[in-house]
Design a protein around this motif. Structure first.
Motif, short mmCIF file in Angstrom:
data_model
loop_
_atom_site.label_atom_id
_atom_site.label_comp_id
_atom_site.label_asym_id
_atom_site.label_seq_id
_atom_site.Cartn_x
_atom_site.Cartn_y
_atom_site.Cartn_z
N ARG A 195 43.34 42.52 55.79
CA ARG A 195 44.60 43.11 55.33
C ARG A 195 45.81 42.43 55.98
O ARG A 195 46.86 42.32 55.36
N SER A 196 45.65 41.97 57.21
CA SER A 196 46.78 41.31 57.90
C SER A 196 47.12 39.96 57.28
O SER A 196 48.21 39.44 57.51
N THR A 197 46.23 39.40 56.48
CA THR A 197 46.48 38.11 55.86
C THR A 197 47.17 38.23 54.52
O THR A 197 47.67 37.24 53.99
N THR A 198 47.17 39.44 53.95
CA THR A 198 47.74 39.63 52.63
C THR A 198 49.25 39.69 52.72
O THR A 198 49.78 40.53 53.45
N PRO A 199 49.95 38.85 51.96
CA PRO A 199 51.41 38.85 52.03
C PRO A 199 52.03 40.14 51.50
O PRO A 199 51.48 40.85 50.75
N SER A 229 32.58 45.87 44.05
CA SER A 229 33.95 45.50 43.74
C SER A 229 34.59 44.90 45.00
O SER A 229 35.38 45.56 45.67
N PRO A 230 34.25 43.66 45.31
CA PRO A 230 34.73 43.07 46.57
C PRO A 230 36.22 42.80 46.52
O PRO A 230 36.79 42.49 45.47
N GLY A 231 36.85 42.93 47.68
CA GLY A 231 38.28 42.68 47.78
C GLY A 231 38.61 41.36 48.43
O GLY A 231 39.63 40.75 48.14
N TRP A 232 37.74 40.91 49.33
CA TRP A 232 37.98 39.67 50.08
C TRP A 232 36.71 38.85 50.17
O TRP A 232 35.62 39.38 50.17
N SER A 233 36.92 37.56 50.27
CA SER A 233 35.80 36.68 50.59
C SER A 233 36.28 35.64 51.60
O SER A 233 37.48 35.42 51.76
N VAL A 234 35.30 35.06 52.26
CA VAL A 234 35.57 33.92 53.14
C VAL A 234 34.74 32.76 52.65
O VAL A 234 33.59 32.93 52.25
N GLY A 284 40.49 34.19 42.89
CA GLY A 284 41.48 34.92 43.66
C GLY A 284 42.47 33.98 44.29
O GLY A 284 42.49 32.77 44.02
N THR A 285 43.27 34.52 45.18
CA THR A 285 44.33 33.79 45.85
C THR A 285 43.94 33.51 47.29
O THR A 285 43.48 34.42 47.99
N THR A 286 44.12 32.28 47.71
CA THR A 286 43.90 31.95 49.11
C THR A 286 45.05 32.55 49.92
O THR A 286 46.22 32.26 49.65
N ARG A 335 41.74 36.55 48.61
CA ARG A 335 41.95 37.90 48.09
C ARG A 335 41.42 37.87 46.67
O ARG A 335 42.00 37.24 45.77
N ILE A 336 40.28 38.49 46.46
CA ILE A 336 39.56 38.40 45.19
C ILE A 336 40.31 39.16 44.09
O ILE A 336 40.74 40.30 44.30
N SER A 337 40.41 38.52 42.92
CA SER A 337 41.10 39.14 41.79
C SER A 337 40.15 39.58 40.67
O SER A 337 40.54 40.35 39.80
#
Length: 127
Positions: free
Chosen positions: A123-127, A64-69, A32-34, A18-20
């Motif tokens: 989104r399902s991975t975000t706590p 403005s990316p929100g996620w990366s793999v 970001g946070t894994t 989750r990119i910060s």
């Protein structure tokens, strides 16, 4: 979307970030946070989904990316590639040892079923 076939074949683990913020320069990991780790069939299914993303034209948002793999090979020492996704401008920026310059910036249609499925998966991975 195109991912080098050798990177797909060599991927043993995918780390979802989750990119910060944006990195200070190209080619370094996105901060970001894994939020998840995918291995085995989960990783394979995610790569299949990402590869199925249809191409698109660039939309303007400033990236403005929100996620990366991040895809790792078996030893988990080598990042084969990192792909950062911006669902606003439909841009993906990739870097890593397996990424040729021609694939470093791509555009995908975030509004298609595969794009929406990927966004829901993130989104399902975000706590």
């Amino acid at each position: 979307m195109q991912i080098p076939a050798e990177a797909v074949a060599a991927t043993a683990l995918i780390e979802v970030i989750r990119i910060s913020a944006l990195p200070t320069k190209r080619g370094v990991p996105y901060p970001g946070t894994t939020v998840a780790h995918w291995a085995g069939s989960e990783a394979a299914d995610a790569l299949t989904l990402i590869e199925s993303l249809p191409g698109s034209e660039q939309h303007r948002c400033g990236f403005s990316p929100g996620w990366s793999v991040r895809a790792y090979e078996d030893s988990l020492d080598l990042v084969l590639f990192e792909a950062a996704f911006c669902f606003r401008c439909h841009e993906v920026r990739m870097h890593g040892t397996a990424v040729p310059p021609t694939l470093a910036t791509q555009f995908f249609d975030a509004d298609t079923p595969p794009g929406q499925t990927l966004l829901a998966l993130f989104r399902s991975t975000t706590p």
